[in-house]
Design a protein around this motif. Structure first.
Motif, PDB file in Angstrom:
ATOM      1  N   LEU A 118       0.677  -1.272  -0.046  1.00 45.32           N
ATOM      2  CA  LEU A 118      -0.154  -0.037   0.246  1.00 45.32           C
ATOM      3  C   LEU A 118       0.887   0.998   0.048  1.00 45.32           C
ATOM      4  N   PRO A 119       0.672   2.801  -0.920  1.00 48.81           N
ATOM      5  CA  PRO A 119       0.767   3.296   0.059  1.00 48.81           C
ATOM      6  C   PRO A 119       1.180   3.999   1.155  1.00 48.81           C
ATOM      7  N   GLY A 120       2.093   4.451   1.068  1.00 49.55           N
ATOM      8  CA  GLY A 120       2.526   4.339   3.081  1.00 49.55           C
ATOM      9  C   GLY A 120       3.648   3.132   3.638  1.00 49.55           C
ATOM     10  N   PHE A 121       3.199   2.580   3.311  1.00 48.88           N
ATOM     11  CA  PHE A 121       3.814   1.077   3.371  1.00 48.88           C
ATOM     12  C   PHE A 121       5.129   0.856   2.361  1.00 48.88           C
ATOM     13  N   ALA A 122       4.606   0.097   1.207  1.00 48.87           N
ATOM     14  CA  ALA A 122       5.972  -0.198   0.061  1.00 48.87           C
ATOM     15  C   ALA A 122       5.643   1.151  -0.813  1.00 48.87           C
ATOM     16  N   PHE A 123       5.647   1.888  -1.091  1.00 50.76           N
ATOM     17  CA  PHE A 123       5.800   2.925  -2.110  1.00 50.76           C
ATOM     18  C   PHE A 123       4.771   4.381  -1.344  1.00 50.76           C
ATOM     19  N   GLN A 124       5.321   5.018  -1.960  1.00 53.34           N
ATOM     20  CA  GLN A 124       4.243   6.921  -1.439  1.00 53.34           C
ATOM     21  C   GLN A 124       4.577   7.858  -2.486  1.00 53.34           C
ATOM     22  N   TYR A 125       3.355   7.861  -2.822  1.00 54.92           N
ATOM     23  CA  TYR A 125       3.767   8.874  -4.229  1.00 54.92           C
ATOM     24  C   TYR A 125       4.134  10.770  -3.548  1.00 54.92           C
ATOM     25  N   ARG A 126       4.501  11.306  -4.513  1.00 53.46           N
ATOM     26  CA  ARG A 126       4.961  12.712  -3.893  1.00 53.46           C
ATOM     27  C   ARG A 126       3.665  13.327  -4.341  1.00 53.46           C
ATOM     28  N   GLU A 127       3.826  14.646  -3.452  1.00 54.14           N
ATOM     29  CA  GLU A 127       2.747  15.550  -3.480  1.00 54.14           C
ATOM     30  C   GLU A 127       2.689  16.860  -5.412  1.00 54.14           C
ATOM     31  N   SER A 149      15.730  -7.289  -1.989  1.00 52.27           N
ATOM     32  CA  SER A 149      15.677  -8.286  -3.487  1.00 52.27           C
ATOM     33  C   SER A 149      14.996  -9.737  -3.247  1.00 52.27           C
ATOM     34  N   ALA A 150      14.684 -10.354  -4.369  1.00 52.21           N
ATOM     35  CA  ALA A 150      13.111 -10.848  -4.789  1.00 52.21           C
ATOM     36  C   ALA A 150      13.814 -12.300  -5.220  1.00 52.21           C
ATOM     37  N   ARG A 151      13.067 -13.150  -5.051  1.00 50.30           N
ATOM     38  CA  ARG A 151      13.271 -14.753  -6.183  1.00 50.30           C
ATOM     39  C   ARG A 151      12.190 -14.813  -6.411  1.00 50.30           C
ATOM     40  N   LEU A 152      11.415 -15.019  -7.310  1.00 51.96           N
ATOM     41  CA  LEU A 152       9.773 -15.946  -7.785  1.00 51.96           C
ATOM     42  C   LEU A 152      10.057 -16.960  -8.348  1.00 51.96           C
ATOM     43  N   CYS A 168       6.072  -4.414 -12.409  1.00 47.67           N
ATOM     44  CA  CYS A 168       4.678  -3.419 -11.561  1.00 47.67           C
ATOM     45  C   CYS A 168       4.505  -3.342 -10.137  1.00 47.67           C
ATOM     46  N   VAL A 169       5.154  -3.927 -10.012  1.00 52.68           N
ATOM     47  CA  VAL A 169       4.315  -4.358  -8.083  1.00 52.68           C
ATOM     48  C   VAL A 169       6.236  -4.287  -7.409  1.00 52.68           C
ATOM     49  N   LEU A 170       7.775  -5.511  -7.938  1.00 55.11           N
ATOM     50  CA  LEU A 170       8.322  -5.453  -6.474  1.00 55.11           C
ATOM     51  C   LEU A 170       9.271  -4.402  -7.200  1.00 55.11           C
ATOM     52  N   ASN A 171       9.830  -3.997  -8.490  1.00 52.71           N
ATOM     53  CA  ASN A 171      10.882  -3.122  -8.826  1.00 52.71           C
ATOM     54  C   ASN A 171       9.827  -1.627  -8.716  1.00 52.71           C
ATOM     55  N   PHE A 172       8.510  -1.905  -8.760  1.00 47.76           N
ATOM     56  CA  PHE A 172       7.444  -0.360  -9.088  1.00 47.76           C
ATOM     57  C   PHE A 172       8.555   0.192  -6.842  1.00 47.76           C
ATOM     58  N   CYS A 173       8.185  -0.944  -6.173  1.00 51.48           N
ATOM     59  CA  CYS A 173       8.576  -0.804  -4.625  1.00 51.48           C
ATOM     60  C   CYS A 173       9.911  -0.250  -4.393  1.00 51.48           C
ATOM     61  N   VAL A 177      12.184  -2.962  -5.048  1.00 52.25           N
ATOM     62  CA  VAL A 177      13.295  -4.045  -4.437  1.00 52.25           C
ATOM     63  C   VAL A 177      13.688  -4.779  -5.998  1.00 52.25           C
ATOM     64  N   LYS A 178      14.675  -4.701  -6.244  1.00 57.11           N
ATOM     65  CA  LYS A 178      16.293  -5.280  -6.826  1.00 57.11           C
ATOM     66  C   LYS A 178      16.983  -5.337  -6.269  1.00 57.11           C
ATOM     67  N   PRO A 179      17.980  -6.951  -6.955  1.00 59.99           N
ATOM     68  CA  PRO A 179      17.337  -7.381  -8.652  1.00 59.99           C
ATOM     69  C   PRO A 179      16.856  -8.254  -8.136  1.00 59.99           C
ATOM     70  N   VAL A 180      15.218  -8.722  -8.857  1.00 56.06           N
ATOM     71  CA  VAL A 180      14.049  -9.946  -8.698  1.00 56.06           C
ATOM     72  C   VAL A 180      14.276 -11.082 -10.146  1.00 56.06           C
ATOM     73  N   LYS A 181      14.981 -11.887  -9.540  1.00 49.85           N
ATOM     74  CA  LYS A 181      15.243 -12.902 -10.205  1.00 49.85           C
ATOM     75  C   LYS A 181      14.014 -14.200 -10.592  1.00 49.85           C
ATOM     76  N   ILE A 182      13.773 -14.807 -11.214  1.00 51.02           N
ATOM     77  CA  ILE A 182      13.033 -15.396 -11.824  1.00 51.02           C
ATOM     78  C   ILE A 182      13.294 -16.919 -12.487  1.00 51.02           C
ATOM     79  N   THR A 183      12.597 -17.832 -11.192  1.00 48.20           N
ATOM     80  CA  THR A 183      12.935 -19.782 -11.560  1.00 48.20           C
ATOM     81  C   THR A 183      11.535 -20.220 -12.048  1.00 48.20           C
TER      82      THR A 183
END
Length: 192
Positions: free
Chosen positions: A100-109, A122-125, A151-156, A158-164
């Motif tokens: 949510l905004p204020g938790f994972a990301f925050q729009y600027r005014e 970082s993350a692994r899928l 759209c979810v992790l990089n937006f917030c 989280v990097k890098p995100v690796k996928i298996t």
């Protein structure tokens, strides 16, 4: 000590995803990581973001616990099947309710920009599917992978995100599934 949060997005506790999540956890603990596993199918929460971002819905205790785990973790691992090209509704609802905004990301005014509040993680899928890899990539253009990574992790932040990805599950032999489990255990040992 690295802190890892594993989120199993498959609602069935007897699924291949559940086994993959356990094997990752086993490998990570073997390597000395502090590891927590959350099975979304066992949590009690509404997956519906009832008011969108207009009005905040109070988080249920299970979601508060999950959010605390996300905040404390250095590395996030999402294990889930691909259904209809992307993640199951349960995982999507979890993301809607917790990221949510204020938790994972925050729009600027007065700006189109935002702050990424989960930087430093970082993350692994770990994703199962029945669609052949070439078809998922070239015909469907990896909608589920792109949604979670970009759209979810990089937006917030989280990097890098690796996928298996493991596929096709439905037609796989027992020996193949055992190899997949061992591969995931090794990923856990390397904590990636």
């Amino acid at each position: 000590m690295k802190k890892i949060l594993i989120i199993n997005g498959h609602p069935d506790k007897e699924s291949m995803c559940t086994e993959l999540a356990r094997y990752y956890q086993s490998g990570a603990q073997e390597a000395g990581a502090q590891c927590k596993l959350i099975n979304l199918g066992e949590l009690e929460f509404s997956p519906v973001l009832k008011y969108g971002y207009r009005k905040r819905t109070t988080l249920e205790p299970d979601l508060e616990m999950a959010w605390k785990g996300i905040q404390e973790a250095d590395h996030l691992v999402f294990v889930y099947p691909t259904w209809w090209g992307t993640q199951p509704a349960l995982l999507k609802g979890f993301i809607d309710r917790v990221f949510l905004p204020g938790f994972a990301f925050q729009y600027r005014e007065n700006s189109l920009l935002w702050d990424k509040l989960l930087k430093g993680k970082s993350a692994r899928l770990i994703v199962t599917m029945d669609t052949p890899g070439w078809y998922y990539r070239w015909v469907y253009q990896r909608p589920g992978h792109n949604a979670m990574r970009k759209c979810v992790l990089n937006f917030c932040g989280v990097k890098p995100v690796k996928i298996t990805s493991f596929r096709p599950v439905k037609a796989s032999a027992e020996q193949t599934r055992l190899k997949w489990l061992e591969k995931v255990r090794r990923l856990g040992i390397r904590m990636v």
